[in-house]
Enzyme design. Sequence first.
Site, mmCIF file in Angstrom:
data_model
loop_
_atom_site.group_PDB
_atom_site.id
_atom_site.type_symbol
_atom_site.label_atom_id
_atom_site.label_comp_id
_atom_site.label_asym_id
_atom_site.label_seq_id
_atom_site.Cartn_x
_atom_site.Cartn_y
_atom_site.Cartn_z
ATOM 1 N N GLU A 69 67.825 32.357 52.707
ATOM 2 C CA GLU A 69 68.828 31.845 51.771
ATOM 3 C C GLU A 69 70.267 32.132 52.195
ATOM 4 O O GLU A 69 71.160 31.333 51.928
ATOM 5 C CB GLU A 69 68.593 32.450 50.386
ATOM 6 C CG GLU A 69 67.400 31.887 49.632
ATOM 7 C CD GLU A 69 67.675 30.499 49.072
ATOM 8 O OE1 GLU A 69 68.801 30.011 49.195
ATOM 9 O OE2 GLU A 69 66.745 29.896 48.518
ATOM 10 N N SER A 72 29.751 61.974 6.236
ATOM 11 C CA SER A 72 29.251 63.331 6.510
ATOM 12 C C SER A 72 29.971 64.030 7.657
ATOM 13 O O SER A 72 29.590 65.144 8.026
ATOM 14 C CB SER A 72 27.753 63.265 6.836
ATOM 15 O OG SER A 72 27.013 62.794 5.731
#
Length: 678
Positions: A82, A341
Site C-alpha cells: 500500500e 436436601s
Amino acid sequence: MARTHIWLVACVLTLWAGALARDRFDAWIDATALPPVLSETGVEVLDRNGALLRAFQVGNGIWRLDHGPVDPGFIAMLVRYEDKRFFDHSGVDPLAMLRAVAQAIWHGQAVSGGSTLTMQAARLIEDGPTGRWAGKLRQIRVALALERRLDKGQILTLYLLHAPYGGNLEGIRAATLAWFGKEPRRLTAAQAALLVALPQAPEARRPDRNHVTARIARDRVLHRMAARGVLTPAEVAAALSEPMPQAPRAFPRLAPHLADSLRTSDPAAQRHDTTLDAGVQARMEVLIADAARRAGGQVSAALIAADHRNGEILASVGSASYEAARQGYLDMTRALRSPGSTLKPFAYGLAFDQGLAHPETLIQDSPVMFGRYAPQNFDGRFRGDVRVREALQVSLNIPVVRLMEELGPARLMATLERGGASPDLPGGQPGLAVALGGVGLSLRDLVQLYAGLAGGGQAPLLRALQTQPKEESRRMISETAAWQVSDILSGLAPPPGARQGVLAYKTGTSYGHRDSWAIGYDGAHVIGVWFGRPDGTPVPGAFGGELAAPVLFEAFGRLKSEFSPLPPPPSATLIVETAALPQPLQRFRPREAAFDGGPDAPQLLFPPDGASLVAEDGRITVKIRGGSGPFTVLSDGKPLVTRSPLREIEVPASGRGYTTLVVLDAAGQADRATITLD
C-alpha cells in the site's frame, strides 16, 4: 551592477515569499481540526489466559475491537503493497501521487491510487469521500496534521483499527476473528494477503459473497509480494493453494450470562479479565445443553465449577441456551431456589461440633411431632434406629429435623451466612424445615457453601474476576466436623458407571420436584448442577439423584482427566464404631435428656455458660465438680483431654469465636457450656 542588484532583490523576495508560504502552509496544517483519534471499541470479556470469551459491538452495530499484537509479516506486506515509503514520508508521497496522475492521463482512467496509509487513516477516521478533489485535499491536510501529532506506530494503529473488511467488520482483529476464527498475532501468507486486499473494496471482495473476486485480489497481492521479494516462490505457491474462507464465523459467545453481569456492574470497564477457562467453559456449555435437551419438557439447567482452594470460578453456565427457548436469558446460577436436601450436611456438621452426635451415633427415624409440624421422609417410611452416617447418605428427613430442633434453625442460618451465602428466608423467621430446603439459595451460594466443606469448614469466597481480591469466608464448622461430613458424602453410591469414593457429593430435590440439585467436590474442585424450569413450575418425576448427579460426575470428567484425592482425617478425629463412642454419643437424645444427670453428675464450674474469656497463652482452665473421674473434655466435638483424673484441667483454646465445651465423666454423664473466646 544594476542587473546584479535586481537579481539579488528578486532572490530575496523569492526566499521571503517561499518562507511566508511555508509559514502560512504550516499554520494551515497546524490549524487543522482533527476528528477524534480515540475511537470506541467493543467491550471484551477474556478468560484466565487472555482468550476471548465474549465481545460486544460498539453503539452503531460495528464489530471494532482493540487489536493488540499483529503479525509482523502482515504489517510488512501491508506497507510494501500500500505505501512502501510509509516510514519515510510526512503523510503525503509526492512520487506516488505523480505516478497515479501520470497513469490516469496515459490510460484515460484511474489505474492506481496515490493515497498513503496516513491518508487512508485520515479518510477512515473522518469517514470522508475518496475520489473527489475536495475530499482528496482534505485527506492530505488531515494526513499532514496526523504526522505532526502522532508517530508512525500510532498512525498505523489508526488504520488497523478502522480499516473495513466487509459488512460490519472494522479493524484487523474483528477481521481475523470473523474470517479465520483466530487472533491477528499470527497469520499465514494467504490470510495476510486477503486482509491486505479487502479494505480496497470491502464489499466487492467479500469472500462469502464474491468468492472469485476475493481470490483474484488475494492472489494479486501474493504475486506482487513475490515480485518485490517479500515472499519466496515456495511461500507463494503454498499460499495460492490455501482455501478461502466461505463465510464469516460467529464471534465467541461463551459465558454470556456472566459477561452481561460484568458489563452491567462496571459499564465503564473496557476489558474484564475473568478467572474462567475458555476450554472448560465451552465443554460445560455443551454438556448442560445436551443434558437439558435429554430432560425435555422445557427443562433448563445451570452449572458452576470452581477451584475451592483459591475461589476461582472456572466455568459458569447460566442456562441450557442463551435464547428465548426455555427462558434461556435468565441466569439460573443466581436465581433463588429451594435447595432441597443439599443443606442437610451443614446441619449434621453443626451437630458434630456441638457434641450432639457423631457419624456413628444412633438416631431414631420414627414418627415425631414438633408442635403442629410432623416431618415425613420422602418415601413415607420409617426405619427405626439408624446411624447418623446412614441417615445423611439416605437423606432421611426425620433425623435431621430432630437435630435441628436441638440446634435451632437460627444457628443453621448463621452458619450459611458465615460460609458466604446470602439466604433468603420467606416470612423472616427460620423454622425447622430450613434443613429440608425451606430457604431461598442460589446455585452460586450452594457451590460456595460446599467449597467451605471441601476446605475444612472454611474456603475462599468465589470470584470470577482476576482483579477481585481473594477473601476468606468465615468458618462454618470445625475442620474435624467438615471432614466427617465429607467422609459420609464420599460414601454415597455414585450414578451407574461412575467411580465410587472419588467425590463427596449430595443431591437434593425441592418440594414439588421444582428443582433438582447435585453438588460435589474432590480435593481441588467443586461443581454444582441445577435442573428445573426457570418459571418454577414442577418437573414431574425429576430427582436430583437421577437427573443432576450423572451430569455432576460427567462434568468432573470434562474438567480434568483424574480426580484429586480427598484429604485425610485431621489428627483429632475420633474414628470408632458406635459401641466405642462415649456413652452420650452412642445414641442421640435431646439435650435435656442427654445432660440431665443425677445428683452425682459432673458440673462445669468454670468457665460458666455464656462467659467471654481471653485465653492466656492460648490455654484456658476447666474446673469440674461432682461426677466420677477420669474426665474427658471436648471442644466443639473434638477431644482436648481424655481420661484425666484432675478436676482442674488446662486445655488449649480453640481460637476466637464461639466454642462449646463438654465434660464427660466415667459414667458417661456430662455437662456443657458455650463460651466466647477473644
